[in-house]
Design a protein around this motif. Structure first.
Motif, PDB file in Angstrom:
ATOM      1  N   ASP A 107      -2.399   2.084  -4.583  1.00 19.52           N
ATOM      2  CA  ASP A 107      -2.307   3.500  -4.257  1.00 19.52           C
ATOM      3  C   ASP A 107      -3.558   4.208  -4.754  1.00 19.52           C
ATOM      4  N   VAL A 112      -0.464   4.258 -10.742  1.00 16.43           N
ATOM      5  CA  VAL A 112      -0.054   2.991 -10.134  1.00 16.43           C
ATOM      6  C   VAL A 112       0.000   1.877 -11.185  1.00 16.43           C
ATOM      7  N   THR A 117       0.854  -1.186   0.000  1.00 16.95           N
ATOM      8  CA  THR A 117       0.000   0.000   0.000  1.00 16.95           C
ATOM      9  C   THR A 117       0.888   1.233   0.000  1.00 16.95           C
ATOM     10  N   GLY A 118       0.369   2.338  -0.520  1.00 14.64           N
ATOM     11  CA  GLY A 118       1.184   3.548  -0.627  1.00 14.64           C
ATOM     12  C   GLY A 118       2.343   3.333  -1.580  1.00 14.64           C
ATOM     13  N   LYS A 160      -6.042   0.778  -7.878  1.00 18.18           N
ATOM     14  CA  LYS A 160      -6.441   1.903  -7.030  1.00 18.18           C
ATOM     15  C   LYS A 160      -6.974   1.337  -5.719  1.00 18.18           C
ATOM     16  N   GLY A 212       7.196   3.429  -0.231  1.00 14.89           N
ATOM     17  CA  GLY A 212       6.419   2.367  -0.874  1.00 14.89           C
ATOM     18  C   GLY A 212       7.017   1.947  -2.205  1.00 14.89           C
TER      19      GLY A 212
END
Length: 94
Positions: A40, A46, A15-16, A65, A22
């Motif tokens: 993300d 992403v 995540t991130g 997403k 990340g």
């Protein structure tokens, strides 16, 4: 390829994934042979980052997403990650 993490063929979700830390975690996982699910807020970015990671390291990478504060998006990300794990394991056994 260094494999100090012993992740060859494993699937890692981050995540991130577009942030500094990340992104570097994704790169290190990929460098160690893991297939990576990048999560993300910006879907377009992403997905592009995942394509770049896959091209650079020759691994399977997907970008989705996900807002970590949205339970439905988190559940969806878990399902997509599990699907990737299952499909990758089927490819290995074929």
């Amino acid at each position: 390829m260094s494999n100090w993490l012993k992740l060859e063929g494993d699937v890692c979700a981050v995540t991130g994934a577009l942030g500094g830390m990340g992104a570097e975690i994704c790169r290190e996982f990929a460098r160690n042979g893991a297939n990576v699910v990048m999560l993300d807020l910006d879907e377009e970015k992403v997905k592009a980052a995942a394509a770049d990671l896959a091209a650079e390291f020759g691994i399977h990478a997907e970008g989705y997403k996900m807002n970590a504060t949205d339970e439905a998006e988190v559940q969806s990300a878990v399902v997509l990650t599990v699907y990737m794990m299952v499909s990758d394991s089927k490819k290995k056994s074929a």
